[in-house]
Design a protein around this motif. Structure first.
Motif, short mmCIF file in Angstrom:
data_model
loop_
_atom_site.label_atom_id
_atom_site.label_comp_id
_atom_site.label_asym_id
_atom_site.label_seq_id
_atom_site.Cartn_x
_atom_site.Cartn_y
_atom_site.Cartn_z
N LYS A 1 30.53 -2.57 54.49
CA LYS A 1 31.08 -3.86 54.93
C LYS A 1 32.24 -3.64 55.89
O LYS A 1 32.57 -4.52 56.70
N LYS B 1 25.37 0.93 45.22
CA LYS B 1 26.06 -0.34 45.45
C LYS B 1 27.44 -0.08 46.06
O LYS B 1 27.89 -0.83 46.95
N LEU C 1 19.33 -3.73 44.69
CA LEU C 1 19.84 -2.70 43.78
C LEU C 1 20.10 -3.28 42.39
O LEU C 1 19.86 -2.62 41.38
N ASP C 2 20.57 -4.52 42.35
CA ASP C 2 20.77 -5.19 41.05
C ASP C 2 19.44 -5.36 40.31
O ASP C 2 19.40 -5.29 39.07
N VAL D 1 26.77 0.69 49.71
CA VAL D 1 26.49 -0.52 50.50
C VAL D 1 27.77 -1.31 50.74
O VAL D 1 28.04 -1.76 51.87
N ASN D 2 28.57 -1.49 49.71
CA ASN D 2 29.83 -2.25 49.86
C ASN D 2 30.77 -1.58 50.85
O ASN D 2 31.49 -2.26 51.59
N GLN E 1 24.19 -8.00 51.53
CA GLN E 1 24.04 -8.62 50.20
C GLN E 1 22.59 -8.57 49.74
O GLN E 1 22.32 -8.40 48.55
N GLU F 1 23.67 2.05 40.85
CA GLU F 1 25.08 1.65 40.76
C GLU F 1 25.89 2.39 41.82
O GLU F 1 26.77 1.80 42.47
N TRP G 1 20.54 -6.20 50.17
CA TRP G 1 20.33 -4.88 49.59
C TRP G 1 21.07 -4.72 48.27
O TRP G 1 20.58 -4.06 47.35
N LEU G 2 22.24 -5.34 48.14
CA LEU G 2 22.95 -5.31 46.86
C LEU G 2 22.13 -6.01 45.78
O LEU G 2 22.06 -5.55 44.64
N ASP G 3 21.49 -7.11 46.17
CA ASP G 3 20.62 -7.84 45.22
C ASP G 3 19.42 -6.98 44.82
O ASP G 3 19.01 -6.99 43.65
#
Length: 258
Positions: free
Chosen positions: A108, A101, A70-71, A104-105, A64, A98, A66-68
């Motif tokens: 999981k 993301k 990227l955001d 990254v997801n 998360q 995008e 890393w997702l943040d």
């Protein structure tokens, strides 16, 4: 892209964590290396996040983070200072962030120890964790045959995944458990055909696409060997890992092919 301290860190991280890919990138033109170092160092950070801890929640938190990051790139905000996140923000745009993301997801899945229900599910995992990464590494410009590029990327993804199976099993995962042997063999053969097509159409790819594909220079040998010895995949992988193939690497690098 400037070869600054962050890029040097990315190169060092890649050299320690993914030496085969590092060696492939060092064969690429100097102008492309900094970008590749950053993208594939990012891959190291993401791919190892699920394995650093046995606590799923902590692994999810790492992803998360890393997702943040990227955001922040997507929202054109100040990106957190980090030796990989900072240079990443300098070399990708919103669209690529995008895409990453999704990448990254997809990782999981590695946090847990579930089986793939079928080969379709495994192929989606390989696409999201490799083809997307390679597409970003290939940059904005696209060659004449994006489909052939993606098919070759999928072949490399399958080869890398099969090579990783002994290590995944040691980590408590079930990488190809339940998948029919004949289907794996069939996919290996399809992948070998796609690599051959990519080789024939090599000059339809951009220079950046070519060197991304070059990181999979051992894929043909891997797929061929493993498909013939699926029942002894662990020993086959061990033999492949012990083969340096230095002369082959030098020749392929010189010819700029895989």
């Amino acid at each position: 892209m400037i070869f600054d301290e962050d890029v040097k860190f990315c190169a060092s991280l890649l050299q320690k964590s993914d030496p085969q890919r590092f060696r492939s990138i060092m064969a690429a033109p100097e102008k492309l290396r900094p970008y590749y170092f950053v993208i594939f160092a990012f891959n190291v950070e993401i791919s190892r996040a699920p394995y650093i801890t046995k606590e799923p929640m902590i692994a999810e938190i790492r992803l998360q983070w890393w997702l943040d990051a990227l955001d922040e790139i997507i929202g054109e905000k100040a990106v957190r200072k980090h030796s990989v996140a900072t240079p990443l923000s300098k070399c990708i745009g919103k669209i690529q962030a995008e895409e990453l993301k999704v990448f990254v997801n997809a990782r999981k899945w590695d946090v847990y120890s579930n089986k793939f229900r079928d080969f379709i599910e495994l192929k989606k995992y390989l696409f999201d964790t490799t083809v997307i990464l390679f597409r970003v590494a290939a940059g904005y410009e696209r060659g004449k045959n994006e489909k052939d590029f993606q098919n070759a990327c999928m072949a490399i993804a399958l080869a890398n995944y099969l090579m990783a199976t002994p290590g995944l099993k040691k980590a408590g995962k079930v990488p190809i458990s339940g998948l029919p042997t004949n289907e794996i063999e069939e996919q290996c053969n399809i992948s070998l055909e796609n690599l051959e097509i990519a080789k024939i159409k090599w000059y339809d790819f951009t220079e950046q696409e070519q060197w991304v594909l070059f990181t999979g220079w051992k894929s043909k040998k891997i797929l061929s060997a493993i498909s013939k010895n699926l029942e002894k995949i662990d020993s086959t992988v061990a033999k492949l890992e012990n083969r340096r193939m230095t002369l082959t690497f030098v020749m392929k690098a010189f010819l700029k092919t895989f």
